[in-house]
Design an enzyme around this catalytic site. Structure first.
Site, PDB file in Angstrom:
ATOM      1  N   CYS A  35       0.822  -1.209   0.000  1.00 21.47           N
ATOM      2  CA  CYS A  35       0.000   0.000   0.000  1.00 21.47           C
ATOM      3  C   CYS A  35       0.855   1.258   0.000  1.00 21.47           C
ATOM      4  O   CYS A  35       1.322   1.699   1.059  1.00 21.47           O
ATOM      5  CB  CYS A  35      -0.940  -0.020   1.198  1.00 21.47           C
ATOM      6  SG  CYS A  35      -1.995   1.424   1.252  1.00 21.47           S
ATOM      7  N   CYS A  48      -0.593   4.123   2.055  1.00 21.88           N
ATOM      8  CA  CYS A  48      -0.486   3.956   3.510  1.00 21.88           C
ATOM      9  C   CYS A  48       0.949   4.229   3.970  1.00 21.88           C
ATOM     10  O   CYS A  48       1.168   4.859   4.990  1.00 21.88           O
ATOM     11  CB  CYS A  48      -0.838   2.538   3.948  1.00 21.88           C
ATOM     12  SG  CYS A  48      -2.264   1.832   3.158  1.00 21.88           S
ATOM     13  N   ASP A  49       1.933   3.721   3.240  1.00 25.72           N
ATOM     14  CA  ASP A  49       3.309   3.684   3.757  1.00 25.72           C
ATOM     15  C   ASP A  49       4.310   4.535   2.988  1.00 25.72           C
ATOM     16  O   ASP A  49       5.445   4.700   3.445  1.00 25.72           O
ATOM     17  CB  ASP A  49       3.804   2.222   3.760  1.00 25.72           C
ATOM     18  CG  ASP A  49       2.918   1.347   4.634  1.00 25.72           C
ATOM     19  OD1 ASP A  49       2.504   1.823   5.698  1.00 25.72           O
ATOM     20  OD2 ASP A  49       2.624   0.207   4.243  1.00 25.72           O
TER      21      ASP A  49
END
Ligand code: NAP
Length: 310
Positions: free
Chosen positions: A132, A135-136
């Protein structure tokens, strides 16, 4: 006893909820582990009709949820572990510590990111291995990272990561991308992106803290081995349909584990059980096709209930 339980909160699930709620079936939606489905963790969606300027994935999902809730949809945050058809034709769904009964069920559980299957994969999740970028990605500023894959997801993630990383290696097992032309052109034109063609990752290498420090690679044409130093690997090699909780139900799955739909609709081989979206679609896998299929499932569930209850 619920009229309709919808499992999943991606495009298919929320669209099924909007339609069944407007049909006064008072649907109960079960969220599972990734609320908002795959769009919940994506960036900009440019191809969902009605949004000429594009829309952020999480915002689109929030709007679908609000629309479903406006007509009385209820939401439970649990994970369904098993489903059983009862003798009277209804269904029992079991979650940890609780269970639900329903006359019809719409499975819209989507698909989860696939991994390479390398030995230390599990330990590396959160330590430099992820699926992701949204997300990261921001954790990896001014350092090299890699994306593995050649589809739209890989192209999109690699383009997004150029906002943060010093360099993005795009490692693909062939010498051309599968991604749509517009996304492929965009990623390959970005000067921070370095494509690594005809290459597979054979090993994740770690530092003394157990964090990702490099990948071992192999050229698929020449067999030549190499190493690329980086701090994070973003895996974008497709998805696996989320059907494990259906084990033992007798539901028909295809060779890749996707639910087989009947008569080009959203029915399955089990009466009263419907499937919609990516859990049953390995061909189109678009937000809009999942939404359309969620609508089909809702209409079919509604008809099934009307016929059954006379
Ligand atoms: P995908 O299209 O199935 O692509 C998967 C990629 O991973 C392929 O390039 C494949 O290589 C590679 N791959 C598969 N298994 C591998 C392995 N074991 N080792 C190395 N590489 C491997 O998956 P996706 O990119 O996640 O896209 C899924 C669907 O979502 C598609 O329909 C796509 O159009 C859609 N999508 C759309 C958007 C958008 O329009 N904004 C964004 C993301 C996704 P090969 O090419 O050699 O098979």
């Amino acid at each position: 006893m619920e009229d309709v339980i919808i499992i999943g909160t991606g495009c298919a699930g929320w669209t099924a909820a909007i339609y069944t709620a407007r049909a006064n079936l008072n649907p109960l939606v079960i969220s599972g582990t990734l609320p908002g489905g795959q769009l919940g963790t994506t960036t900009e969606v440019e191809n969902f009709p009605g949004f000429p300027e594009g829309v952020m994935g999480p915002e689109l999902m929030n709007r679908m949820q609000q629309q479903a809730e406006r007509f009385g949809t209820r939401l439970e945050y649990v994970q369904i572990n098993s489903l059983e058809k009862n003798e009277d034709g209804t269904f029992t769904l079991k979650a940890d510590g609780t269970e639900f009964q329903a006359k019809t069920v719409i499975v819209a559980t989507g698909a989860s990111p696939r991994h390479l299957g390398l030995p230390n994969e599990k330990e590396l999740i959160g330590k430099g291995l992820t699926s992701c970028a949204t997300c990261d990605g921001a954790f990896y500023r001014d350092v090299p990272v890699a994306v593995i894959g050649g589809g739209d997801s890989a192209a999109e993630e690699a383009t997004f990561l150029t906002r943060f990383a010093s360099k993005v290696y795009l490692i693909h097992r062939r010498d051309e991308l599968r991604a749509s032309k517009i996304m492929a052109d965009r990623v390959l034109a970005n000067e921070k992106v370095e494509p690594v063609w005809n290459t597979v990752v054979t090993e994740y290498l770690t530092n003394e803290k157990g964090e990702m420090r490099a990948v071992k690679t192999k050229n698929t044409e020449t067999g030549e081995e190499g190493e690329i130093e980086l701090e994070c690997v973003f895996v974008a090699i497709g998805h696996i349909p989320n059907t494990s909780f259906l084990e033992g139900t007798g539901i028909e799955l295809d060779d890749e584990g996707y639910i087989v739909q009947q008569n080009s609709g959203a029915g399955t081989n089990i009466e009263g059980l419907f499937a919609a979206g990516d859990v049953a679609d390995h061909v189109y896998r678009q937000a809009i096709t999942a939404a359309g299929n969620g609508c089909q499932a809702a209409l079919e569930a509604e008809r099934y209930l009307a016929e059954r209850e006379g």
